[in-house]
Design a protein around this motif. Structure first.
Motif, PDB file in Angstrom:
ATOM      1  N   HIS A 114      -7.007  14.556  -1.765  1.00 29.76           N
ATOM      2  CA  HIS A 114      -6.623  13.172  -1.504  1.00 29.76           C
ATOM      3  C   HIS A 114      -6.789  12.347  -2.785  1.00 29.76           C
ATOM      4  N   ILE A 115      -5.709  11.688  -3.213  1.00 31.03           N
ATOM      5  CA  ILE A 115      -5.748  10.821  -4.396  1.00 31.03           C
ATOM      6  C   ILE A 115      -5.643   9.382  -3.917  1.00 31.03           C
ATOM      7  N   LEU A 116      -6.697   8.601  -4.156  1.00 29.52           N
ATOM      8  CA  LEU A 116      -6.746   7.210  -3.711  1.00 29.52           C
ATOM      9  C   LEU A 116      -6.508   6.303  -4.917  1.00 29.52           C
ATOM     10  N   VAL A 117      -5.558   5.412  -4.803  1.00 29.47           N
ATOM     11  CA  VAL A 117      -5.239   4.488  -5.896  1.00 29.47           C
ATOM     12  C   VAL A 117      -5.251   3.069  -5.337  1.00 29.47           C
ATOM     13  N   SER A 141     -10.316  11.929  -5.163  1.00 30.82           N
ATOM     14  CA  SER A 141     -10.676  11.111  -6.333  1.00 30.82           C
ATOM     15  C   SER A 141     -10.114   9.710  -6.112  1.00 30.82           C
ATOM     16  N   LEU A 142     -10.814   8.729  -6.652  1.00 29.48           N
ATOM     17  CA  LEU A 142     -10.402   7.334  -6.540  1.00 29.48           C
ATOM     18  C   LEU A 142     -10.094   6.788  -7.924  1.00 29.48           C
ATOM     19  N   HIS A 143      -8.927   6.174  -8.062  1.00 37.93           N
ATOM     20  CA  HIS A 143      -8.562   5.430  -9.273  1.00 37.93           C
ATOM     21  C   HIS A 143      -8.470   3.970  -8.874  1.00 37.93           C
ATOM     22  N   HIS A 144      -9.398   3.168  -9.387  1.00 36.92           N
ATOM     23  CA  HIS A 144      -9.454   1.762  -8.986  1.00 36.92           C
ATOM     24  C   HIS A 144      -9.142   0.864 -10.171  1.00 36.92           C
ATOM     25  N   TYR A 145      -8.162  -0.003  -9.999  1.00 39.34           N
ATOM     26  CA  TYR A 145      -7.718  -0.917 -11.044  1.00 39.34           C
ATOM     27  C   TYR A 145      -8.343  -2.291 -10.802  1.00 39.34           C
ATOM     28  N   VAL A 146      -9.013  -2.816 -11.831  1.00 37.95           N
ATOM     29  CA  VAL A 146      -9.785  -4.048 -11.662  1.00 37.95           C
ATOM     30  C   VAL A 146      -9.518  -5.040 -12.791  1.00 37.95           C
ATOM     31  N   ARG A 147      -9.831  -6.288 -12.490  1.00 37.80           N
ATOM     32  CA  ARG A 147      -9.891  -7.294 -13.543  1.00 37.80           C
ATOM     33  C   ARG A 147     -11.204  -7.072 -14.292  1.00 37.80           C
ATOM     34  N   PRO A 148     -11.212  -7.231 -15.620  1.00 35.34           N
ATOM     35  CA  PRO A 148     -12.452  -7.012 -16.379  1.00 35.34           C
ATOM     36  C   PRO A 148     -13.637  -7.803 -15.833  1.00 35.34           C
ATOM     37  N   LEU A 192      -1.214  11.206  -1.621  1.00 34.94           N
ATOM     38  CA  LEU A 192      -1.495   9.987  -2.363  1.00 34.94           C
ATOM     39  C   LEU A 192      -1.586   8.810  -1.408  1.00 34.94           C
ATOM     40  N   TYR A 193      -2.649   8.004  -1.558  1.00 34.45           N
ATOM     41  CA  TYR A 193      -2.849   6.811  -0.732  1.00 34.45           C
ATOM     42  C   TYR A 193      -2.929   5.602  -1.660  1.00 34.45           C
ATOM     43  N   VAL A 194      -2.240   4.520  -1.302  1.00 36.73           N
ATOM     44  CA  VAL A 194      -2.151   3.355  -2.177  1.00 36.73           C
ATOM     45  C   VAL A 194      -2.446   2.089  -1.385  1.00 36.73           C
ATOM     46  N   CYS A 195      -3.248   1.192  -1.982  1.00 27.79           N
ATOM     47  CA  CYS A 195      -3.482  -0.105  -1.356  1.00 27.79           C
ATOM     48  C   CYS A 195      -3.784  -1.134  -2.446  1.00 27.79           C
ATOM     49  N   GLY A 196      -3.150  -2.284  -2.353  1.00 29.50           N
ATOM     50  CA  GLY A 196      -3.343  -3.331  -3.343  1.00 29.50           C
ATOM     51  C   GLY A 196      -2.218  -4.344  -3.231  1.00 29.50           C
ATOM     52  N   PRO A 197      -2.068  -5.216  -4.222  1.00 28.33           N
ATOM     53  CA  PRO A 197      -0.972  -6.184  -4.201  1.00 28.33           C
ATOM     54  C   PRO A 197       0.377  -5.490  -4.122  1.00 28.33           C
ATOM     55  N   PHE A 200       1.826  -3.983  -7.296  1.00 25.17           N
ATOM     56  CA  PHE A 200       1.035  -2.827  -7.712  1.00 25.17           C
ATOM     57  C   PHE A 200       1.439  -1.591  -6.901  1.00 25.17           C
ATOM     58  N   MET A 201       1.580  -1.749  -5.599  1.00 20.88           N
ATOM     59  CA  MET A 201       1.944  -0.605  -4.766  1.00 20.88           C
ATOM     60  C   MET A 201       3.337  -0.092  -5.093  1.00 20.88           C
ATOM     61  N   GLU A 202       4.262  -0.994  -5.390  1.00 20.86           N
ATOM     62  CA  GLU A 202       5.601  -0.572  -5.783  1.00 20.86           C
ATOM     63  C   GLU A 202       5.551   0.244  -7.065  1.00 20.86           C
ATOM     64  N   TRP A 203       4.736  -0.206  -8.008  1.00 20.47           N
ATOM     65  CA  TRP A 203       4.585   0.508  -9.282  1.00 20.47           C
ATOM     66  C   TRP A 203       4.034   1.913  -9.055  1.00 20.47           C
ATOM     67  N   VAL A 204       3.014   2.027  -8.217  1.00 20.69           N
ATOM     68  CA  VAL A 204       2.423   3.334  -7.937  1.00 20.69           C
ATOM     69  C   VAL A 204       3.424   4.234  -7.226  1.00 20.69           C
ATOM     70  N   ARG A 205       4.104   3.698  -6.222  1.00 22.47           N
ATOM     71  CA  ARG A 205       5.072   4.505  -5.472  1.00 22.47           C
ATOM     72  C   ARG A 205       6.220   4.969  -6.362  1.00 22.47           C
ATOM     73  N   GLU A 206       6.717   4.083  -7.213  1.00 23.28           N
ATOM     74  CA  GLU A 206       7.804   4.473  -8.113  1.00 23.28           C
ATOM     75  C   GLU A 206       7.353   5.552  -9.094  1.00 23.28           C
ATOM     76  N   THR A 207       6.129   5.395  -9.601  1.00 17.55           N
ATOM     77  CA  THR A 207       5.594   6.394 -10.529  1.00 17.55           C
ATOM     78  C   THR A 207       5.412   7.734  -9.839  1.00 17.55           C
ATOM     79  N   ALA A 208       4.872   7.708  -8.631  1.00 17.14           N
ATOM     80  CA  ALA A 208       4.657   8.949  -7.880  1.00 17.14           C
ATOM     81  C   ALA A 208       5.981   9.650  -7.581  1.00 17.14           C
ATOM     82  N   THR A 209       6.991   8.879  -7.232  1.00 18.37           N
ATOM     83  CA  THR A 209       8.306   9.454  -6.948  1.00 18.37           C
ATOM     84  C   THR A 209       8.887  10.086  -8.210  1.00 18.37           C
TER      85      THR A 209
END
Length: 317
Positions: A114-117, A141-148, A192-197, A200-209
């Protein structure tokens, strides 16, 4: 709050995670909440004598005895008021009703990996995911995108999880490598599991595709933050009543304000529970449920996020 049905509860504790992130614990007044699975969310109703909000939040945790639910809420500037009310008036002892519990974002238990983004507050469903995954020895594994500015808060939030499975990224291209490279290096059997703005989700889905993920292995939870628009009228066919939807309220909120028991669940254009038949008028669709052909047909609307293009709508209510 006698006008609200559901599980009657109270706000029992508040934990400040960062200036804009808080954990709220909601405890049942009697008995326990029903069992839920990771990825579940609830609709929480709260307010005062002037206004009641019904907001949907991912459930981070259900206590072992079932008497408490944990949610994490971000205070966002463009807010419709519910989350802001919790920040400004959410004191221990506040009456809250849980008017619905559902799961449209479950773990695929047959998956080998399971890949969590996630990005920002989009991490909330994955906190419940990882509780189960660690307990059952599932590969993830979890990949988490954050503001600094919020990285320290999220690191503290994730401190109880296996650090070898968690990677933080500041911005969309982290030090570990681009998302394209990350996904390309994962086994093709991964889910692949995606959650966020939304963007952001469109970007992840397009990249995964682009990498080669098939749609059946890309899972996401998408909520639309309802935005306003011009004022319009709604005619209810069954009663003949006319309701005016103001610029800064949703069609669903206007129906509720008028005392109409309209169907709803996620309140964010994701589940389809609030679908209502359109008898006259043209809808402005803002959901992610209706198909293109359903939109062109113009016979249905999701009241929680969509509005009217025409001067009025006549609904089968």
């Amino acid at each position: 709050m006698d006008s609200i049905s559901g599980y009657h509860a109270t706000l029992s504790s508040i934990d400040v995670l960062s200036p804009d992130l808080r954990r709220f614990v909601i405890s049942a007044r009697e008995g326990a909440f029903p069992a839920i699975s990771p990825g579940s969310n609830g609709v929480f109703a709260f307010g005062n004598k002037d206004r009641i909000w019904k907001n949907a939040y991912s459930i981070v945790e259900r206590s072992d005895d079932g008497r408490s639910l944990h949610i994490i809420v971000r205070r966002a500037a463009p807010s419709r008021g519910g989350s802001r009310f919790l920040y400004e008036h959410g004191k221990v002892g506040l009456d809250i009703s849980v008017t619905g519990l559902s799961n449209r974002f479950p773990i695929v238990k047959t998956a080998q990996r399971h890949i969590l983004v996630s990005a920002g507050i989009g991490i909330t469903p994955f906190l419940s995911y990882m509780n189960m995954m660690q307990k059952n020895g599932m590969d993830f594994s979890l990949h988490h995108y954050v503001r600094p500015a919020e990285k320290a808060a999220f690191k503290a939030l994730l401190s109880s999880y296996d650090p070898s499975k968690i990677i933080f990224h500041e911005g969309r291209d982290g030090a570990v490598g681009t998302l394209h490279t990350i996904l390309a290096n994962e086994p093709v059997t991964s889910h692949l599991y995606v959650c966020g703005p939304d963007s952001f989700m469109e970007w992840v889905r397009e990249t995964a595709t682009d990498v080669g993920y098939v749609p059946s292995k890309i899972h996401y939870e998408r909520f639309v933050s309802p935005s306003g628009g011009r004022v319009f009228d709604v005619v209810l066919a069954r009663s003949g009543k006319t309701i005016t939807v103001q610029a800064e309220e949703t069609l669903l909120e206007a129906l509720e304000r008028a005392g109409i028991q309209a169907p709803c669940m996620c309140r964010g254009g994701a589940c389809g529970m609030c679908r209502v038949a359109v008898l006259e008028g043209e809808a402005e669709h803002r959901d992610h449920v209706l198909t293109e052909s359903e939109r062109e047909e113009g016979k249905a609307i999701l009241t929680c996020v969509s509005r009217a293009r025409s001067r009025f709508l006549k609904l089968d209510l």
